[in-house]
Write an enzyme that holds these catalytic residues in place. Structure first.
Site, PDB file in Angstrom:
ATOM      1  N   TYR A 178       0.825  -1.219   0.000  1.00  0.00           N
ATOM      2  CA  TYR A 178       0.000   0.000   0.000  1.00  0.00           C
ATOM      3  C   TYR A 178       0.856   1.265   0.000  1.00  0.00           C
ATOM      4  O   TYR A 178       0.508   2.253  -0.655  1.00  0.00           O
ATOM      5  CB  TYR A 178      -1.008  -0.003   1.168  1.00  0.00           C
ATOM      6  CG  TYR A 178      -2.239  -0.803   0.776  1.00  0.00           C
ATOM      7  CD1 TYR A 178      -3.212  -0.239  -0.036  1.00  0.00           C
ATOM      8  CD2 TYR A 178      -2.376  -2.129   1.146  1.00  0.00           C
ATOM      9  CE1 TYR A 178      -4.312  -0.971  -0.449  1.00  0.00           C
ATOM     10  CE2 TYR A 178      -3.467  -2.872   0.734  1.00  0.00           C
ATOM     11  CZ  TYR A 178      -4.437  -2.280  -0.063  1.00  0.00           C
ATOM     12  OH  TYR A 178      -5.516  -3.009  -0.500  1.00  0.00           O
ATOM     13  N   ARG A 217       1.796   1.737  -3.476  1.00  0.00           N
ATOM     14  CA  ARG A 217       0.671   2.243  -4.275  1.00  0.00           C
ATOM     15  C   ARG A 217       0.428   3.731  -3.978  1.00  0.00           C
ATOM     16  O   ARG A 217       0.143   4.518  -4.872  1.00  0.00           O
ATOM     17  CB  ARG A 217      -0.604   1.436  -4.011  1.00  0.00           C
ATOM     18  CG  ARG A 217      -0.520   0.022  -4.589  1.00  0.00           C
ATOM     19  CD  ARG A 217      -1.844  -0.716  -4.503  1.00  0.00           C
ATOM     20  NE  ARG A 217      -2.865  -0.159  -5.381  1.00  0.00           N
ATOM     21  CZ  ARG A 217      -2.943  -0.397  -6.688  1.00  0.00           C
ATOM     22  NH1 ARG A 217      -2.062  -1.188  -7.282  1.00  0.00           N
ATOM     23  NH2 ARG A 217      -3.905   0.140  -7.401  1.00  0.00           N
ATOM     24  N   GLN A 254     -15.569   2.565  -7.282  1.00  0.00           N
ATOM     25  CA  GLN A 254     -14.816   1.541  -6.538  1.00  0.00           C
ATOM     26  C   GLN A 254     -13.395   2.032  -6.281  1.00  0.00           C
ATOM     27  O   GLN A 254     -12.609   1.354  -5.636  1.00  0.00           O
ATOM     28  CB  GLN A 254     -14.748   0.248  -7.353  1.00  0.00           C
ATOM     29  CG  GLN A 254     -16.108  -0.322  -7.685  1.00  0.00           C
ATOM     30  CD  GLN A 254     -16.018  -1.341  -8.816  1.00  0.00           C
ATOM     31  OE1 GLN A 254     -15.800  -2.516  -8.587  1.00  0.00           O
ATOM     32  NE2 GLN A 254     -16.188  -0.895 -10.037  1.00  0.00           N
ATOM     33  N   HIS A 284     -15.282   1.567  -1.829  1.00  0.00           N
ATOM     34  CA  HIS A 284     -14.132   0.808  -1.317  1.00  0.00           C
ATOM     35  C   HIS A 284     -13.194   1.645  -0.448  1.00  0.00           C
ATOM     36  O   HIS A 284     -12.040   1.276  -0.256  1.00  0.00           O
ATOM     37  CB  HIS A 284     -13.363   0.160  -2.481  1.00  0.00           C
ATOM     38  CG  HIS A 284     -14.126  -0.942  -3.167  1.00  0.00           C
ATOM     39  ND1 HIS A 284     -13.719  -1.540  -4.340  1.00  0.00           N
ATOM     40  CD2 HIS A 284     -15.273  -1.561  -2.827  1.00  0.00           C
ATOM     41  CE1 HIS A 284     -14.590  -2.480  -4.696  1.00  0.00           C
ATOM     42  NE2 HIS A 284     -15.551  -2.498  -3.801  1.00  0.00           N
ATOM     43  N   CYS A 303      -6.976   1.616  12.997  1.00  0.00           N
ATOM     44  CA  CYS A 303      -6.427   0.490  13.753  1.00  0.00           C
ATOM     45  C   CYS A 303      -7.219  -0.779  13.438  1.00  0.00           C
ATOM     46  O   CYS A 303      -8.449  -0.772  13.416  1.00  0.00           O
ATOM     47  CB  CYS A 303      -6.512   0.801  15.250  1.00  0.00           C
ATOM     48  SG  CYS A 303      -6.106  -0.633  16.263  1.00  0.00           S
TER      49      CYS A 303
HETATM   50  P1  OAD Z   1     -10.128  -3.813 -12.788  1.00  0.00           P
HETATM   51  O1  OAD Z   1      -8.654  -3.641 -12.778  1.00  0.00           O
HETATM   52  O2  OAD Z   1     -10.697  -5.135 -12.455  1.00  0.00           O
HETATM   53  O3  OAD Z   1     -10.691  -3.453 -14.223  1.00  0.00           O
HETATM   54  C1  OAD Z   1     -10.330  -2.273 -14.888  1.00  0.00           C
HETATM   55  C2  OAD Z   1     -11.122  -2.212 -16.174  1.00  0.00           C
HETATM   56  O4  OAD Z   1     -10.850  -0.960 -16.785  1.00  0.00           O
HETATM   57  C3  OAD Z   1     -10.781  -3.295 -17.183  1.00  0.00           C
HETATM   58  O5  OAD Z   1     -11.982  -3.909 -17.652  1.00  0.00           O
HETATM   59  C4  OAD Z   1     -10.091  -2.518 -18.313  1.00  0.00           C
HETATM   60  O6  OAD Z   1     -10.372  -3.057 -19.604  1.00  0.00           O
HETATM   61  C5  OAD Z   1     -10.723  -1.151 -18.179  1.00  0.00           C
HETATM   62  N1  OAD Z   1      -9.932  -0.037 -18.697  1.00  0.00           N
HETATM   63  C6  OAD Z   1      -8.574   0.051 -18.832  1.00  0.00           C
HETATM   64  N2  OAD Z   1      -8.229   1.265 -19.309  1.00  0.00           N
HETATM   65  C7  OAD Z   1      -9.386   1.955 -19.477  1.00  0.00           C
HETATM   66  C8  OAD Z   1      -9.692   3.284 -19.951  1.00  0.00           C
HETATM   67  N3  OAD Z   1      -8.743   4.130 -20.313  1.00  0.00           N
HETATM   68  N4  OAD Z   1     -11.008   3.658 -19.986  1.00  0.00           N
HETATM   69  C9  OAD Z   1     -11.984   2.800 -19.597  1.00  0.00           C
HETATM   70  N5  OAD Z   1     -11.750   1.551 -19.159  1.00  0.00           N
HETATM   71  C10 OAD Z   1     -10.468   1.131 -19.096  1.00  0.00           C
HETATM   72  O7  OAD Z   1     -10.702  -2.663 -11.851  1.00  0.00           O
HETATM   73  P2  OAD Z   1     -12.090  -2.583 -11.101  1.00  0.00           P
HETATM   74  O8  OAD Z   1     -13.186  -3.106 -11.928  1.00  0.00           O
HETATM   75  O9  OAD Z   1     -12.177  -1.217 -10.536  1.00  0.00           O
HETATM   76  O10 OAD Z   1     -11.277  -3.941  -5.036  1.00  0.00           O
HETATM   77  O11 OAD Z   1     -11.841  -3.576  -9.911  1.00  0.00           O
HETATM   78  C11 OAD Z   1     -12.834  -3.681  -8.938  1.00  0.00           C
HETATM   79  C12 OAD Z   1     -12.232  -3.899  -7.618  1.00  0.00           C
HETATM   80  O12 OAD Z   1     -11.388  -5.041  -7.640  1.00  0.00           O
HETATM   81  C13 OAD Z   1     -11.312  -2.807  -7.130  1.00  0.00           C
HETATM   82  O13 OAD Z   1     -11.976  -1.744  -6.514  1.00  0.00           O
HETATM   83  C14 OAD Z   1     -10.469  -3.545  -6.155  1.00  0.00           C
HETATM   84  C15 OAD Z   1     -10.140  -4.665  -7.080  1.00  0.00           C
HETATM   85  O14 OAD Z   1      -9.317  -5.601  -6.745  1.00  0.00           O
HETATM   86  C16 OAD Z   1     -10.736  -4.109  -3.855  1.00  0.00           C
HETATM   87  O15 OAD Z   1      -9.589  -3.804  -3.619  1.00  0.00           O
HETATM   88  C17 OAD Z   1     -11.712  -4.677  -2.861  1.00  0.00           C
END
Ligand code: OAD
Length: 256
Positions: free
Chosen positions: A75, A78, A113, A130, A138
């Site tokens: 983290y 990140r 998210q 999220h 803590c």
């Molecule tokens: P993901 O990393 O799963 O998906 C990102 C999506 O964005 C993919 O489908 C890509 O194709 C798309 N993408 C990439 N570049 C893009 C652009 N320029 N414009 C539009 N789309 C684009 O991310 P999330 O769906 O946010 O949760 O993941 C959901 C959750 O899973 C996150 O919040 C996190 C993660 O692990 C936790 O940490 C609980």
């Protein structure tokens, strides 16, 4: 209305048409909307020290209990990566649209998210499902930890109970915070149009919002993603980067 548009411009025009007549819009964003700001998504392969780990392996409570140093350092990495990143044209376009919602007689609920705060930096009001990567608390007594943690790669302890300090993000398997979740659920149930932007639609419960919208009120679902998901909820698929298409879509809406 299945997605039957043959070209990008047909899909974009179809989206503009339904958005112009919408009274209530619910927008769900994911990591993809921040990709053009230079923040890798969760499904991108990690690099360097982290290349052998996936986000799922690190973003969960079991991993933190097993190896808190490892998860804390991930983290911190990140945070270092995100710290100087700025909102891109997609974040700005959504903020401009929200700003004009009253004039357009529309209700717009933005649900994200993302933990990076780029929507807020662009000026949006956002329901954050999220949490925020910039907050900590803590693990035992849940007291917020308010000190700046920049450069603190060693584990930190709670000044109240000595428990370990963790980032205030929602990890896999944890419940979402009530207030943003209830707002998202309400917006999804009552919208005419649901927009899914930059999310792989794999992580629940957020991924279930489009289905909820569709099943409750027959909402039109628009997806913006250069790699379309397999969701069969989508009516209008816009296969393009969010920063490339959202500004022109929203300019059209504001031109009414
Ligand atoms: P993901 O990393 O799963 O998906 C990102 C999506 O964005 C993919 O489908 C890509 O194709 C798309 N993408 C990439 N570049 C893009 C652009 N320029 N414009 C539009 N789309 C684009 O991310 P999330 O769906 O946010 O949760 O993941 C959901 C959750 O899973 C996150 O919040 C996190 C993660 O692990 C936790 O940490 C609980």
């Amino acid at each position: 209305m299945p997605n039957h548009y043959r070209s990008l411009s047909e899909s974009v025009n179809a989206a503009i048409t339904v958005l112009k007549s919408a009274k209530s819009v619910c927008i769900l964003t994911g990591a993809g909307i921040s990709a053009e700001s230079g923040i890798p998504t969760f499904r991108d392969k990690q690099t360097g020290l982290w290349e052998n780990y996936s986000a799922e392996q690190l973003a969960n409570i079991a991993a933190f209990k097993r190896d808190p140093n490892l998860v804390w350092q991930w983290y911190q990495m990140r945070r270092d990566m995100i710290r100087d990143k700025e909102p891109n044209p997609a974040h700005h376009a959504l903020a401009t649209w929200q700003d004009s919602a009253a004039a357009l007689n529309q209700s717009i609920t933005l649900v994200s998210q993302n933990v990076d705060n780029l929507h807020e930096q662009a000026g949006s009001t956002v329901q954050k499902l999220h949490g925020s990567i910039w907050h900590n608390h803590c693990i035992d007594c849940e007291t917020p930890y308010l000190e700046d943690t920049t450069g603190k790669d060693e584990l930190l302890n709670c000044p109240v109970c000595d428990g370990l300090i963790r980032p205030s993000v929602v990890w896999f398997g944890e419940s979402l915070p009530d207030t943003p979740w209830l707002a998202a659920d309400h917006a999804a149930r009552h919208c005419d149009v649901f927009m899914s932007i930059g999310t792989s639609s794999l992580v629940y419960p957020a991924a279930g919002l489009a289905t909820l919208a569709k099943q409750t009120s027959g909402t039109t679902v628009i997806e913006i993603n250069p790699n379309p998901t397999e969701s069969d909820m989508v009516d209008i698929q816009i296969c393009e980067k969010a920063g490339m298409v959202l500004p022109s879509i929203i300019n059209e809406l504001l031109a009414v």
